[in-house]
Design a protein around this motif. Structure first.
Motif, mmCIF file in Angstrom:
data_model
loop_
_atom_site.group_PDB
_atom_site.id
_atom_site.type_symbol
_atom_site.label_atom_id
_atom_site.label_comp_id
_atom_site.label_asym_id
_atom_site.label_seq_id
_atom_site.Cartn_x
_atom_site.Cartn_y
_atom_site.Cartn_z
ATOM 1 N N THR A 1 0.830 -1.198 0.000
ATOM 2 C CA THR A 1 0.000 0.000 0.000
ATOM 3 C C THR A 1 0.865 1.250 0.000
ATOM 4 O OG1 THR A 1 -0.115 0.042 2.426
ATOM 5 C CG2 THR A 1 -1.849 -1.148 1.266
ATOM 6 N N ILE A 2 0.272 2.361 -0.425
ATOM 7 C CA ILE A 2 0.855 3.677 -0.228
ATOM 8 C C ILE A 2 -0.071 4.452 0.694
ATOM 9 C CG2 ILE A 2 2.139 3.797 -2.389
ATOM 10 C CD1 ILE A 2 -0.192 5.418 -3.562
ATOM 11 N N SER A 3 0.511 5.335 1.483
ATOM 12 C CA SER A 3 -0.265 6.080 2.472
ATOM 13 C C SER A 3 -0.361 7.548 2.091
ATOM 14 C CB SER A 3 0.373 5.940 3.860
ATOM 15 O OG SER A 3 0.308 4.601 4.306
ATOM 16 N N GLY A 4 -1.394 8.182 2.612
ATOM 17 C CA GLY A 4 -1.601 9.609 2.443
ATOM 18 C C GLY A 4 -2.415 10.130 3.608
ATOM 19 N N THR B 1 -3.521 7.344 6.317
ATOM 20 C CA THR B 1 -4.209 6.106 5.981
ATOM 21 C C THR B 1 -3.730 5.619 4.623
ATOM 22 O OG1 THR B 1 -6.397 5.123 5.582
ATOM 23 C CG2 THR B 1 -6.096 7.394 4.911
ATOM 24 N N PRO B 2 -3.809 4.316 4.352
ATOM 25 C CA PRO B 2 -3.525 3.844 2.998
ATOM 26 C C PRO B 2 -4.498 4.459 1.989
ATOM 27 C CG PRO B 2 -3.472 2.023 4.549
ATOM 28 C CD PRO B 2 -4.028 3.203 5.285
ATOM 29 N N THR C 1 0.797 -3.858 -11.179
ATOM 30 C CA THR C 1 -0.193 -2.794 -11.307
ATOM 31 C C THR C 1 0.379 -1.494 -10.746
ATOM 32 O OG1 THR C 1 -1.211 -3.320 -9.175
ATOM 33 C CG2 THR C 1 -2.110 -4.430 -11.111
ATOM 34 N N PRO C 2 -0.081 -0.343 -11.239
ATOM 35 C CA PRO C 2 0.460 0.930 -10.765
ATOM 36 C C PRO C 2 -0.188 1.356 -9.446
ATOM 37 C CG PRO C 2 -1.193 1.332 -12.428
ATOM 38 C CD PRO C 2 -1.043 -0.168 -12.346
ATOM 39 N N TYR C 3 0.476 2.269 -8.767
ATOM 40 C CA TYR C 3 -0.125 2.939 -7.616
ATOM 41 C C TYR C 3 -0.970 4.107 -8.114
ATOM 42 C CZ TYR C 3 2.925 0.566 -4.226
ATOM 43 O OH TYR C 3 3.561 -0.358 -3.443
ATOM 44 N N THR C 4 -2.233 4.139 -7.735
ATOM 45 C CA THR C 4 -3.124 5.233 -8.074
ATOM 46 C C THR C 4 -3.975 5.550 -6.855
ATOM 47 O OG1 THR C 4 -3.253 4.455 -10.370
ATOM 48 C CG2 THR C 4 -4.929 6.034 -9.640
ATOM 49 N N GLN C 5 -4.055 6.815 -6.481
ATOM 50 C CA GLN C 5 -4.839 7.161 -5.305
ATOM 51 C C GLN C 5 -6.293 6.743 -5.486
ATOM 52 O OE1 GLN C 5 -4.176 10.955 -3.388
ATOM 53 N NE2 GLN C 5 -6.371 11.225 -3.008
ATOM 54 N N GLY C 6 -6.821 6.063 -4.480
ATOM 55 C CA GLY C 6 -8.198 5.619 -4.518
ATOM 56 C C GLY C 6 -8.407 4.301 -5.225
ATOM 57 N N VAL C 7 -7.321 3.671 -5.728
ATOM 58 C CA VAL C 7 -7.418 2.387 -6.410
ATOM 59 C C VAL C 7 -6.631 1.350 -5.618
ATOM 60 C CG1 VAL C 7 -6.942 1.071 -8.504
ATOM 61 C CG2 VAL C 7 -7.687 3.468 -8.653
ATOM 62 N N PHE C 8 -7.316 0.260 -5.257
ATOM 63 C CA PHE C 8 -6.694 -0.810 -4.489
ATOM 64 C C PHE C 8 -6.676 -2.070 -5.335
ATOM 65 C CE2 PHE C 8 -8.025 2.309 -1.483
ATOM 66 C CZ PHE C 8 -7.011 2.331 -0.540
ATOM 67 N N PRO D 1 -10.578 8.044 -0.683
ATOM 68 C CA PRO D 1 -9.205 7.617 -0.941
ATOM 69 C C PRO D 1 -8.842 6.397 -0.105
ATOM 70 C CG PRO D 1 -9.301 9.982 -0.811
ATOM 71 C CD PRO D 1 -10.672 9.470 -0.424
ATOM 72 N N HIS D 2 -9.152 6.401 1.134
ATOM 73 C CA HIS D 2 -9.374 5.243 1.986
ATOM 74 C C HIS D 2 -9.134 5.560 3.442
ATOM 75 C CE1 HIS D 2 -10.265 1.050 2.819
ATOM 76 N NE2 HIS D 2 -9.539 1.281 3.892
ATOM 77 N N TYR D 3 -10.109 5.296 4.226
ATOM 78 C CA TYR D 3 -9.908 5.110 5.649
ATOM 79 C C TYR D 3 -11.180 4.515 6.223
ATOM 80 C CZ TYR D 3 -12.522 9.469 6.633
ATOM 81 O OH TYR D 3 -13.474 10.459 6.709
ATOM 82 N N ASN D 4 -11.006 3.777 7.298
ATOM 83 C CA ASN D 4 -12.105 3.064 7.941
ATOM 84 C C ASN D 4 -12.844 2.221 6.905
ATOM 85 O OD1 ASN D 4 -11.456 4.184 10.431
ATOM 86 N ND2 ASN D 4 -12.729 5.971 10.077
ATOM 87 N N PHE D 5 -14.166 2.198 6.990
ATOM 88 C CA PHE D 5 -14.962 1.367 6.089
ATOM 89 C C PHE D 5 -15.469 2.211 4.922
ATOM 90 C CE2 PHE D 5 -15.111 -0.611 10.196
ATOM 91 C CZ PHE D 5 -14.925 -1.943 9.913
ATOM 92 N N THR D 6 -15.420 1.655 3.749
ATOM 93 C CA THR D 6 -15.849 2.387 2.577
ATOM 94 C C THR D 6 -16.384 1.411 1.543
ATOM 95 O OG1 THR D 6 -15.181 4.038 0.941
ATOM 96 C CG2 THR D 6 -13.596 2.295 1.449
ATOM 97 N N ASP D 7 -17.091 1.924 0.548
ATOM 98 C CA ASP D 7 -17.609 1.092 -0.527
ATOM 99 C C ASP D 7 -16.569 0.976 -1.635
ATOM 100 O OD1 ASP D 7 -20.055 0.766 0.736
ATOM 101 O OD2 ASP D 7 -20.877 2.592 -0.158
ATOM 102 N N TYR D 8 -16.608 -0.156 -2.345
ATOM 103 C CA TYR D 8 -15.704 -0.381 -3.464
ATOM 104 C C TYR D 8 -16.497 -0.621 -4.742
ATOM 105 C CZ TYR D 8 -11.956 -1.108 -0.067
ATOM 106 O OH TYR D 8 -11.056 -0.958 0.944
ATOM 107 N N HIS D 9 -15.899 -0.235 -5.852
ATOM 108 C CA HIS D 9 -16.425 -0.529 -7.176
ATOM 109 C C HIS D 9 -15.237 -0.978 -8.015
ATOM 110 C CE1 HIS D 9 -20.075 1.558 -5.911
ATOM 111 N NE2 HIS D 9 -19.281 2.513 -5.451
ATOM 112 N N GLY D 10 -15.416 -2.017 -8.831
ATOM 113 C CA GLY D 10 -14.254 -2.460 -9.582
ATOM 114 C C GLY D 10 -14.517 -3.673 -10.449
#
Length: 440
Positions: A42-45, A52-53, A72-79, A120-129
């Motif tokens: 992960t990368i953090s911000g 947070t990652p 795969t590349p590092y992109t903010q908001g993409v896991f 971008p990510h912290y705690n619980f969040t929704d994902y789409h992918g």
């Protein structure tokens, strides 16, 4: 069924093979040591003042630490991750229960999901992918499934979860008809298909209204069985699941146990032996439930158990001396021959140190396998998580997650290790979180 067409997938795989594997496959055809590890970093911000990652990428590396490649590349908001289930724990070790098989049998392709976070990510969040198949050089096929979002609420459209590639004896991909983090589908089913999208069919469906999703699909080594968790529709704060083993030829299902926490909420992920006859798993502790597992006296939340499906005998996996308490909300491994379970435990005298222990599936012979992967000092805590066993059962790929405080802020380090099970010696591979291992 909205799956990529046979022609489209075959063309994509053929092009990838010609472009990339003319030089070198992910694992050589006549494979020798070292094996290959899939892992993420992960990368953090900073989001709303919280460190947070904010993204992650997938890599491969030889298990001797050589030939690291970034897929795969590092992109903010993409896991970029192996699965969405269990990924909410990014801030404290990133050790979600990822036991789905990502590699194909030859180790030349692997599955991953590109998950876009609402935040971008912290705690619980929704994902789409979307789910993809990628080769040794990071070249990927078109998406595995049609549609704009494989992770959407299955009540709104097609949704897919627990995507797992079978072993050499059964080179098929298994998947559930609802995303791991949004299990709400009637009936919840397991599908099988070839990697090129052909022969897509329903293998087994759980009871239409009693269950609402399938999680944590796990293949047996011989390819004849699947272990799966059917999540109930009970409106409880902590969803519970019943555990099944499904015959991959006939679709016949055997109920292994009831009352296990759903894996991707408060639960744990079990494992199945090579021949599919022995299963290890966790159940909720409840002295009112019958059976040796639910009423074991020295557990608080969840009890680890082993069950022989040939005899029907269940055994509680505990430490009779109560000096060690086996942890929950993690994954457990079983040896290929079904004789031993490997799980993490926290000795009562060292609360900050959780090591991997082996216990025979007849309930005897507990022994500590690992030792601290960093020196233990004030402010240090660590916990090991087993990931994968070698086919001969002599070695284990494991993550050793370290938390260091002080100094502030807390520093997390995730170490990938190969452990010799005979003497507990461990060899560092790299930093990151491993999720699959192709080796002989």
């Amino acid at each position: 069924m909205q799956i990529i067409s046979c022609r489209r997938a075959l063309l994509a795989l053929a092009c990838l093979s010609a472009a990339a594997f003319a030089a070198q496959p992910l694992v050589a055809a006549a494979q020798t040591s070292p094996g290959t590890v899939l892992f993420s970093r992960t990368i953090s911000g900073t989001v709303d003042g919280i460190t947070t990652p904010i993204g992650s990428a997938i890599f491969s590396i030889a298990d001797d630490g050589s030939h690291e490649r970034q897929f795969t590349p590092y992109t903010q908001g993409v896991f970029n991750i192996p699965a969405v289930g269990g990924y909410d724990d990014l801030g404290v070790g990133n050790e979600g229960p990822w036991l789905e098989n990502a590699f194909n049998p030859k180790g030349t392709y692997s599955i991953y999901v590109e998950a876009h976070s609402t935040l971008p990510h912290y705690n619980f969040t929704d994902y789409h992918g979307k789910y993809y198949i990628v080769n040794a050089y990071g070249v990927r096929t078109p998406p595995m499934f049609f549609g704009s979002d494989d992770l959407e609420d299955p009540r709104a459209g097609p949704s897919y979860g627990s995507v797992a590639w079978g072993p050499a004896a059964n080179d098929q991909i298994a998947y559930a008809n609802s995303a791991d983090v949004l299990p709400h589908k009637h009936p919840p089913c397991i599908h099988l298909m070839q990697s090129n999208g052909s022969n897509n069919h329903v293998l087994w469906c759980a009871s239409k209204w009693y269950y609402r999703g399938i999680e944590a699909i796990r293949w047996s080594g011989d390819g004849h069985s699947l272990l799966a968790y059917a999540v109930r529709t009970d409106p409880t704060p902590n969803p519970e699941a019943d555990i099944y083993v499904i015959n991959t030829t006939t679709g016949a299902a055997t109920k292994v146990e009831v009352n296990s926490y759903a894996p991707y909420t408060l639960g744990s992920v079990g494992d199945i032996s090579y021949d599919g006859h022995e299963v290890v798993y966790g159940v909720t502790y409840d002295s009112n439930d019958p059976g040796p597992c639910h009423v074991a006296s020295n557990q608080t939340y969840i009890q680890w158990c082993a069950k022989n499906l040939l005899t029907g005998q269940s055994v509680a996996l505990v430490d009779p001396s109560q000096a060690v308490t086996f942890g929950f909300q993690k994954q457990v491994l079983i040896s290929p021959d079904g004789s031993q379970a490997f799980l993490f435990a926290r000795p009562s005298s060292t609360a900050g140190d959780a090591e991997i222990y082996a216990v025979k599936t007849d309930g005897s012979g507990i022994r500590q396998i690992t030792s601290p992967c960093v020196p233990m000092q004030y402010g240090t805590s660590l916990w090991w998580v087993p990931v994968r066993l070698s086919p001969d059962g002599t070695r284990m790929l494991a993550n050793c997650n370290v938390e260091q405080y002080p100094p502030a802020p807390v520093v997390y380090t995730n170490k990938i290790m190969v452990v010799n099970l005979a003497d507990g010696s461990a060899r560092f591979v790299t930093n990151g979180t491993a999720y699959d291992w192709h080796t002989q």
